[in-house]
Design an enzyme around this catalytic site. Structure first.
Site, PDB file in Angstrom:
ATOM      1  N   ASP A  68       1.299   2.547  -9.771  1.00  9.92           N
ATOM      2  CA  ASP A  68       2.235   3.612 -10.997  1.00  9.92           C
ATOM      3  C   ASP A  68       1.062   4.332 -11.503  1.00  9.92           C
ATOM      4  OD1 ASP A  68       2.512   1.212 -12.037  1.00  9.92           O
ATOM      5  OD2 ASP A  68       3.652   1.319 -13.084  1.00  9.92           O
ATOM      6  N   ASP A 103       3.447  -4.521  -5.397  1.00 13.83           N
ATOM      7  CA  ASP A 103       4.976  -5.121  -6.371  1.00 13.83           C
ATOM      8  C   ASP A 103       6.085  -3.809  -6.124  1.00 13.83           C
ATOM      9  OD1 ASP A 103       3.757  -6.344  -7.968  1.00 13.83           O
ATOM     10  OD2 ASP A 103       3.642  -4.581  -9.330  1.00 13.83           O
ATOM     11  N   ARG A 151       4.840  -7.007 -11.635  1.00 13.02           N
ATOM     12  CA  ARG A 151       4.884  -7.023 -13.597  1.00 13.02           C
ATOM     13  C   ARG A 151       5.788  -6.708 -13.847  1.00 13.02           C
ATOM     14  NH1 ARG A 151      -0.077  -4.588 -15.761  1.00 13.02           N
ATOM     15  NH2 ARG A 151      -0.615  -3.989 -13.936  1.00 13.02           N
ATOM     16  N   ASP A 207       6.920  -1.017  -6.407  1.00 12.19           N
ATOM     17  CA  ASP A 207       7.754  -0.453  -7.675  1.00 12.19           C
ATOM     18  C   ASP A 207       7.602   1.115  -7.871  1.00 12.19           C
ATOM     19  OD1 ASP A 207       4.480  -0.894  -8.407  1.00 12.19           O
ATOM     20  OD2 ASP A 207       5.585  -1.486 -10.389  1.00 12.19           O
ATOM     21  N   THR A 241       0.628  -0.849  -4.159  1.00 11.21           N
ATOM     22  CA  THR A 241       0.383  -2.272  -4.504  1.00 11.21           C
ATOM     23  C   THR A 241       1.421  -3.301  -4.129  1.00 11.21           C
ATOM     24  OG1 THR A 241       2.160  -3.159  -6.830  1.00 11.21           O
ATOM     25  CG2 THR A 241       2.393  -0.677  -5.585  1.00 11.21           C
ATOM     26  N   GLY A 283      -4.474  -3.322  -9.296  1.00 14.50           N
ATOM     27  CA  GLY A 283      -4.630  -4.388  -8.352  1.00 14.50           C
ATOM     28  C   GLY A 283      -4.811  -4.402  -6.891  1.00 14.50           C
ATOM     29  N   ARG A 286      -9.352  -2.055 -13.091  1.00  9.57           N
ATOM     30  CA  ARG A 286      -8.227  -1.229 -14.088  1.00  9.57           C
ATOM     31  C   ARG A 286      -9.333  -0.663 -15.579  1.00  9.57           C
ATOM     32  NH1 ARG A 286      -3.698  -3.783 -12.499  1.00  9.57           N
ATOM     33  NH2 ARG A 286      -3.065  -5.825 -11.718  1.00  9.57           N
TER      34      ARG A 286
HETATM   35  N1  LIG Z   1      -1.779   7.499 -18.898  1.00  9.19           N
HETATM   36  C1  LIG Z   1      -3.512   6.847 -17.890  1.00  9.19           C
HETATM   37  N2  LIG Z   1      -4.011   7.827 -18.099  1.00  9.19           N
HETATM   38  C2  LIG Z   1      -4.996   7.995 -17.462  1.00  9.19           C
HETATM   39  N3  LIG Z   1      -5.543   6.640 -16.580  1.00  9.19           N
HETATM   40  C3  LIG Z   1      -4.978   5.906 -16.159  1.00  9.19           C
HETATM   41  C4  LIG Z   1      -3.376   5.396 -17.169  1.00  9.19           C
HETATM   42  N4  LIG Z   1      -2.434   4.987 -16.634  1.00  9.19           N
HETATM   43  C5  LIG Z   1      -3.084   3.986 -15.494  1.00  9.19           C
HETATM   44  N5  LIG Z   1      -4.743   4.465 -15.478  1.00  9.19           N
HETATM   45  C6  LIG Z   1      -5.748   4.258 -14.700  1.00  9.19           C
HETATM   46  O1  LIG Z   1      -5.566   3.883 -13.769  1.00  9.19           O
HETATM   47  C7  LIG Z   1      -5.744   2.285 -13.639  1.00  9.19           C
HETATM   48  C8  LIG Z   1      -4.857   1.527 -12.503  1.00  9.19           C
HETATM   49  O2  LIG Z   1      -3.469   2.016 -13.431  1.00  9.19           O
HETATM   50  P1  LIG Z   1      -2.752  -0.245 -13.600  1.00  9.19           P
HETATM   51  O3  LIG Z   1      -3.627  -0.901 -13.587  1.00  9.19           O
HETATM   52  O4  LIG Z   1      -1.252  -0.126 -14.076  1.00  9.19           O
HETATM   53  O5  LIG Z   1      -2.527  -0.399 -11.948  1.00  9.19           O
HETATM   54  P2  LIG Z   1      -1.066   0.591 -10.848  1.00  9.19           P
HETATM   55  O6  LIG Z   1      -2.383   1.418 -10.512  1.00  9.19           O
HETATM   56  O7  LIG Z   1      -0.330   0.707 -11.554  1.00  9.19           O
HETATM   57  O8  LIG Z   1      -1.157  -1.392  -9.602  1.00  9.19           O
HETATM   58  P3  LIG Z   1      -1.072  -2.405  -9.418  1.00  9.19           P
HETATM   59  O9  LIG Z   1       0.111  -2.275 -10.706  1.00  9.19           O
HETATM   60  O10 LIG Z   1      -0.441  -2.236  -8.164  1.00  9.19           O
HETATM   61  O11 LIG Z   1      -1.577  -3.145 -10.222  1.00  9.19           O
HETATM   62  C9  LIG Z   1      -5.790   1.964 -15.195  1.00  9.19           C
HETATM   63  O12 LIG Z   1      -6.668   1.398 -15.229  1.00  9.19           O
HETATM   64  C10 LIG Z   1      -6.876   3.433 -15.492  1.00  9.19           C
HETATM   65  O13 LIG Z   1      -8.031   3.644 -15.266  1.00  9.19           O
HETATM   66  O1  LIG Z   2      -5.057  -8.705 -11.878  1.00  6.34           O
HETATM   67  P1  LIG Z   2      -4.321  -9.214 -13.024  1.00  6.34           P
HETATM   68  O2  LIG Z   2      -4.611  -7.564 -14.420  1.00  6.34           O
HETATM   69  O3  LIG Z   2      -4.587 -10.215 -13.429  1.00  6.34           O
HETATM   70  O4  LIG Z   2      -2.459  -8.071 -12.815  1.00  6.34           O
HETATM   71  C1  LIG Z   2      -1.924  -9.026 -11.838  1.00  6.34           C
HETATM   72  C2  LIG Z   2      -0.588  -7.553 -12.260  1.00  6.34           C
HETATM   73  O5  LIG Z   2      -0.793  -7.511 -10.921  1.00  6.34           O
HETATM   74  C3  LIG Z   2       0.168  -7.301 -10.130  1.00  6.34           C
HETATM   75  O6  LIG Z   2      -0.234  -8.081  -9.059  1.00  6.34           O
HETATM   76  C4  LIG Z   2       0.164  -6.383  -9.738  1.00  6.34           C
HETATM   77  O7  LIG Z   2      -0.930  -5.299  -8.773  1.00  6.34           O
HETATM   78  C5  LIG Z   2       1.034  -7.501 -10.854  1.00  6.34           C
HETATM   79  O8  LIG Z   2       2.053  -8.406  -9.545  1.00  6.34           O
HETATM   80  C6  LIG Z   2       0.980  -8.470 -11.237  1.00  6.34           C
HETATM   81  O9  LIG Z   2       1.862  -8.329 -12.926  1.00  6.34           O
HETATM   82 MG   LIG Z   3       1.305  -0.383 -11.804  1.00  3.16          MG
END
Ligand SMILES: Nc1ncnc2c1ncn2[C@@H]1O[C@H](COP(=O)(O)OP(=O)(O)OP(=O)(O)O)[C@@H](O)[C@H]1O
Ligand SMILES: O=P(O)(O)OC[C@H]1O[C@](O)(CO)[C@@H](O)[C@@H]1O
Ligand SMILES: [Mg+2]
Length: 326
Positions: free
Chosen positions: A106, A131, A175, A133, A129, A14, A75
């Site tokens: 994360d 969040d 989330r 978190d 992020t 995100g 993503r």
């Molecule tokens: N276990 C994993 N192995 C490989 N790639 C991963 C894995 N987990 C996440 N990713 C990659 O990282 C991208 C971002 O992860 P995610 O969508 O969970 O967002 P985030 O980085 O946690 O940010 P936010 O929670 O703020 O949206 C995923 O779309 C994927 O491409």
């Molecule tokens: O972009 P999307 O898929 O709507 O994701 C929403 C999620 O992303 C976050 O905004 C973190 O980036 C969370 O708080 C929320 O659950």
């Molecule tokens: Mg995350």
């Protein structure tokens, strides 16, 4: 002397206000240290597809104040696969990229960790992020702006809630975490804050709201974190409303407006600090770590710890709200 000559930077997951300020800092710090730097579009998706462009200092001019991310985010499902990461590695070789700075949450760091295990590439993460978190940093980039955005929105809802003597259930993002809910709840004087880190006792909330109602409070605000185990603002509102048809209840889901907007000064400074720290860490031959801020100082924490350890909400803030919402 580090062997790194060219680094790539990407934003993933995100988007968060302040990501642009972080990109700017990475690009400028790299150039300052006489490194080449490329921007990778759409997170890991762009790395797989070779959407890569050279970045010069002027490419990041006039972006420190802008929300979103000039590199766009995604993503990527493909990056979760062995084949996807193989393609990403081939692109790194083809583009002579020696190291990566990944800005995200994360999930982004989980992806980076598995990538570095497979290919032994230096990767440093910057926590971006809303969040908040992530273990190992007091603040993630975007969190401060998001709570200010929520605070502004809830203040406005409070006006209309007071005018109509209504009870509002307001759902905020996070989330699986209650950081946005807790801090914005305190900032807005919410009557109650429901977060996944603390069990919601519906009966307790009922009793509390009944007491408030009897005392003729003119409005009520309950902040609900989207990850709260009660099932979200609509579910809890329905449950409370069933037993109390006399309450005039409304639900408001703040949604993606929380991710947008110009970053706060705090987020800009954090992003600038961490962008420079990430390049420094790479030049210092560090890999598989996240740079963060602990008590105002730059910290380094392994991806392992940042992902696996759960960041705790501050008990003191929960107690604070219990005291102030009597
Ligand atoms: N276990 C994993 N192995 C490989 N790639 C991963 C894995 N987990 C996440 N990713 C990659 O990282 C991208 C971002 O992860 P995610 O969508 O969970 O967002 P985030 O980085 O946690 O940010 P936010 O929670 O703020 O949206 C995923 O779309 C994927 O491409
Ligand atoms: O972009 P999307 O898929 O709507 O994701 C929403 C999620 O992303 C976050 O905004 C973190 O980036 C969370 O708080 C929320 O659950
Ligand atoms: Mg995350």
């Amino acid at each position: 002397m580090s062997k790194i000559k060219k680094i790539g930077v990407l934003t993933s997951g995100g988007d968060a206000p302040g990501m642009n300020a972080a990109i700017r800092a990475v690009v400028r710090a790299a150039i300052y240290n006489k490194l080449e730097v490329v921007g990778i579009m759409q997170g890991y998706e762009g790395l797989i597809n070779g959407e890569i462009k050279k970045m010069k200092s002027h490419d990041v001019s006039n972006i420190i104040q802008r929300g979103g991310t000039i590199l766009c985010s995604a993503r990527s499902e493909e990056f979760r696969t062995v084949e996807g990461r193989k393609k990403a590695h081939e692109q790194m070789i083809a583009n002579k990229i020696d190291a990566l700075v990944v800005i995200g949450g994360d999930g982004t760091f989980s992806g980076a960790r598995v990538f570095t295990q497979e290919y032994d590439i230096p990767v440093v993460g910057i926590p971006g992020t809303i969040d908040n978190d992530l273990f190992g940093t007091d603040y993630t980039i975007g969190y401060d702006t998001a709570i200010n955005t929520v605070t502004e929105a809830v203040d406005k809802i409070r006006d209309t809630a007071s005018a109509h003597n209504r009870l509002f259930f307001i759902e905020v993002m996070g989330r699986d975490a209650g950081f946005i809910a807790l801090r914005s709840g305190i900032a807005t004087g919410a009557e109650a804050i429901l977060i996944p880190e603390r069990e919601t006792h519906t009966q307790e909330l009922q009793t509390y709201l009944e007491k408030e109602y009897k005392e003729h409070k003119t409005s009520g605000i309950v902040i609900v974190a989207e990850g709260d185990k009660s099932g979200g603002a609509y579910t809890i509102a329905q449950e409370i409303g069933k037993d109390h048809p006399e309450y005039d209840i409304r639900v408001s889901i703040l949604g993606h407006m929380q991710r947008g907007g110009s970053p706060s000064a705090f987020d800009r400074v954090t992003a600038s600090t961490l962008g420079v720290a990430a390049v420094d860490a790479l030049l210092d031959d560090q890999k598989s770590i996240m740079v963060g801020l602990v008590h105002g100082e730059v910290s380094h924490v392994s991806f392992n710890k940042a992902i696996k350890n759960k960041k705790k909400v501050k008990d003191s803030l929960l107690i604070l709200n219990d005291i102030l919402s009597i």
